[in-house]
Design a protein around this motif. Structure first.
Motif, PDB file in Angstrom:
ATOM      1  N   THR A  76       0.809  -1.225   0.000  1.00  0.00           N
ATOM      2  CA  THR A  76       0.000   0.000   0.000  1.00  0.00           C
ATOM      3  C   THR A  76       0.837   1.267   0.000  1.00  0.00           C
ATOM      4  O   THR A  76       0.341   2.339  -0.371  1.00  0.00           O
ATOM      5  CB  THR A  76      -0.927   0.046   1.229  1.00  0.00           C
ATOM      6  OG1 THR A  76      -0.137   0.087   2.433  1.00  0.00           O
ATOM      7  CG2 THR A  76      -1.864  -1.156   1.263  1.00  0.00           C
ATOM      8  N   GLY A  77       2.090   1.170   0.443  1.00  0.00           N
ATOM      9  CA  GLY A  77       2.907   2.369   0.581  1.00  0.00           C
ATOM     10  C   GLY A  77       2.465   3.247   1.735  1.00  0.00           C
ATOM     11  O   GLY A  77       2.849   4.413   1.830  1.00  0.00           O
ATOM     12  N   ALA A  78       1.658   2.700   2.633  1.00  0.00           N
ATOM     13  CA  ALA A  78       1.147   3.454   3.783  1.00  0.00           C
ATOM     14  C   ALA A  78       1.463   2.696   5.067  1.00  0.00           C
ATOM     15  O   ALA A  78       1.664   1.480   5.051  1.00  0.00           O
ATOM     16  CB  ALA A  78      -0.366   3.657   3.657  1.00  0.00           C
ATOM     17  N   ARG A  79       1.471   3.407   6.161  1.00  0.00           N
ATOM     18  CA  ARG A  79       1.782   2.776   7.435  1.00  0.00           C
ATOM     19  C   ARG A  79       0.635   1.917   7.940  1.00  0.00           C
ATOM     20  O   ARG A  79      -0.541   2.237   7.725  1.00  0.00           O
ATOM     21  CB  ARG A  79       2.111   3.835   8.491  1.00  0.00           C
ATOM     22  CG  ARG A  79       3.435   4.540   8.278  1.00  0.00           C
ATOM     23  CD  ARG A  79       3.890   5.183   9.564  1.00  0.00           C
ATOM     24  NE  ARG A  79       4.064   4.190  10.628  1.00  0.00           N
ATOM     25  CZ  ARG A  79       4.226   4.498  11.915  1.00  0.00           C
ATOM     26  NH1 ARG A  79       4.211   5.753  12.301  1.00  0.00           N
ATOM     27  NH2 ARG A  79       4.384   3.554  12.807  1.00  0.00           N
ATOM     28  N   LEU A  80       0.987   0.837   8.611  1.00  0.00           N
ATOM     29  CA  LEU A  80       0.004   0.043   9.324  1.00  0.00           C
ATOM     30  C   LEU A  80      -0.090   0.624  10.724  1.00  0.00           C
ATOM     31  O   LEU A  80       0.909   0.681  11.452  1.00  0.00           O
ATOM     32  CB  LEU A  80       0.424  -1.427   9.378  1.00  0.00           C
ATOM     33  CG  LEU A  80      -0.572  -2.396  10.019  1.00  0.00           C
ATOM     34  CD1 LEU A  80      -1.889  -2.409   9.247  1.00  0.00           C
ATOM     35  CD2 LEU A  80       0.014  -3.799  10.087  1.00  0.00           C
ATOM     36  N   LEU A  81      -1.289   1.089  11.086  1.00  0.00           N
ATOM     37  CA  LEU A  81      -1.459   1.851  12.319  1.00  0.00           C
ATOM     38  C   LEU A  81      -2.209   1.090  13.405  1.00  0.00           C
ATOM     39  O   LEU A  81      -2.658   1.704  14.379  1.00  0.00           O
ATOM     40  CB  LEU A  81      -2.188   3.167  12.021  1.00  0.00           C
ATOM     41  CG  LEU A  81      -1.454   4.123  11.079  1.00  0.00           C
ATOM     42  CD1 LEU A  81      -2.281   5.378  10.848  1.00  0.00           C
ATOM     43  CD2 LEU A  81      -0.077   4.479  11.624  1.00  0.00           C
ATOM     44  N   GLY A  82      -2.317  -0.225  13.271  1.00  0.00           N
ATOM     45  CA  GLY A  82      -2.944  -0.967  14.345  1.00  0.00           C
ATOM     46  C   GLY A  82      -3.641  -2.220  13.880  1.00  0.00           C
ATOM     47  O   GLY A  82      -3.794  -2.473  12.680  1.00  0.00           O
ATOM     48  N   ALA A  83      -4.065  -2.999  14.861  1.00  0.00           N
ATOM     49  CA  ALA A  83      -4.832  -4.226  14.626  1.00  0.00           C
ATOM     50  C   ALA A  83      -5.728  -4.409  15.839  1.00  0.00           C
ATOM     51  O   ALA A  83      -5.245  -4.697  16.940  1.00  0.00           O
ATOM     52  CB  ALA A  83      -3.909  -5.422  14.440  1.00  0.00           C
ATOM     53  N   VAL A  84      -7.019  -4.211  15.648  1.00  0.00           N
ATOM     54  CA  VAL A  84      -7.982  -4.291  16.750  1.00  0.00           C
ATOM     55  C   VAL A  84      -8.455  -5.727  16.899  1.00  0.00           C
ATOM     56  O   VAL A  84      -8.886  -6.347  15.923  1.00  0.00           O
ATOM     57  CB  VAL A  84      -9.178  -3.348  16.495  1.00  0.00           C
ATOM     58  CG1 VAL A  84     -10.208  -3.473  17.615  1.00  0.00           C
ATOM     59  CG2 VAL A  84      -8.703  -1.911  16.360  1.00  0.00           C
ATOM     60  N   PRO A  85      -8.394  -6.299  18.104  1.00  0.00           N
ATOM     61  CA  PRO A  85      -8.772  -7.707  18.287  1.00  0.00           C
ATOM     62  C   PRO A  85     -10.237  -7.973  17.942  1.00  0.00           C
ATOM     63  O   PRO A  85     -11.109  -7.137  18.202  1.00  0.00           O
ATOM     64  CB  PRO A  85      -8.521  -7.957  19.780  1.00  0.00           C
ATOM     65  CG  PRO A  85      -7.602  -6.870  20.211  1.00  0.00           C
ATOM     66  CD  PRO A  85      -7.920  -5.688  19.360  1.00  0.00           C
ATOM     67  N   GLU A  86     -10.492  -9.119  17.347  1.00  0.00           N
ATOM     68  CA  GLU A  86     -11.873  -9.505  17.085  1.00  0.00           C
ATOM     69  C   GLU A  86     -12.633  -9.577  18.411  1.00  0.00           C
ATOM     70  O   GLU A  86     -12.085  -9.946  19.449  1.00  0.00           O
ATOM     71  CB  GLU A  86     -11.921 -10.857  16.367  1.00  0.00           C
ATOM     72  CG  GLU A  86     -11.341 -12.015  17.153  1.00  0.00           C
ATOM     73  CD  GLU A  86     -11.343 -13.322  16.365  1.00  0.00           C
ATOM     74  OE1 GLU A  86     -11.806 -13.315  15.202  1.00  0.00           O
ATOM     75  OE2 GLU A  86     -10.866 -14.326  16.904  1.00  0.00           O
TER      76      GLU A  86
END
Length: 231
Positions: free
Chosen positions: A190-200
């Motif tokens: 994507t060329g963009a930062r990954l800013l998180g991962a919210v738990p299911e």
């Protein structure tokens, strides 16, 4: 500030991520408002996405511009309901009105970036362009997410829109190989930062628990302390 929240598709966790961003901002003392231009698939007296936001983030201001019962794209749902659709100009104007009394306004779209609000082709991308607002993209964790994420990033870039970054909207309790690899590959494609991962399952938590989870699930740009595993 106005931030537009979109997804790479439906059911990727946009509402929970929107609530998580709102929760952290509110916990920091900011006045927060959430705008849902078009809600589909919900009847007049049924709770929609904003009900989930207010349950998770008590005290947040909310506004919904249009509600259409069929679970379809907003333009199609409005046409089938015989109702006026929500155009991009109206959504942008509502966001600016909310900004007068808020430090942060979150505009949550319906489905993906280019889902049509009107038969004339208005989309959430047009709302972001009118507001000159950055866009946060919520994506899925597993197989297929690299393709839809890269397509969304490409669509944003083609329109000259600022992509703030991506957030995985529902991170599984037991991630497989694809999910783990995607944390590394998403920023690459994507060329963009990954800013998180919210738990299911985070959307089922009580407000106090939810803000704690949000703090651990979102990066510093969104008010949290999350870092990618290889950071």
């Amino acid at each position: 500030m106005i931030l537009v929240v979109t997804g790479t598709g439906t059911d990727v966790g946009k509402t929970v991520v929107t609530a998580a961003v709102a929760a952290l901002a509110a916990a920091g003392g900011a006045r927060v408002a959430v705008l849902k231009p078009a809600q589909t698939g919900v009847g007049p007296d049924e709770p929609g996405d904003l009900a989930d936001v207010t349950r998770l983030v008590p005290g947040v201001a909310t506004r919904e511009l249009g509600r259409f019962p069929d679970p379809l794209a907003p333009a199609t749902a409005a046409r089938r309901a015989g109702a006026a659709p929500v155009c991009a100009a109206a959504a942008a104007a509502a966001a600016r009105e909310l900004e007068a009394d808020a430090d942060l306004v979150l505009v949550e779209g319906a489905g993906g970036l280019l889902v049509r609000f009107t038969d004339d082709g208005d989309t959430l991308a047009d709302v972001a362009a009118a507001l000159r607002a950055p866009v946060l993209v919520v994506t899925a964790a597993g197989l297929g997410t690299l393709n839809t994420s890269e397509l969304t990033a490409e669509a944003l870039a083609r329109r000259g829109l600022d992509c703030l970054g991506f957030v995985v909207g529902s991170w599984p309790a037991e991630p497989g190989l694809a999910e783990r690899c995607n944390l590394h590959d998403l920023p690459v494609v994507t060329g963009a930062r990954l800013l998180g991962a919210v738990p299911e399952g985070a959307g089922a938590l009580a407000p106090g628990e939810f803000v704690t989870v949000a703090r651990h699930s979102l990066a510093a740009e969104l008010g949290g302390g999350w870092q990618t595993p290889d950071a």
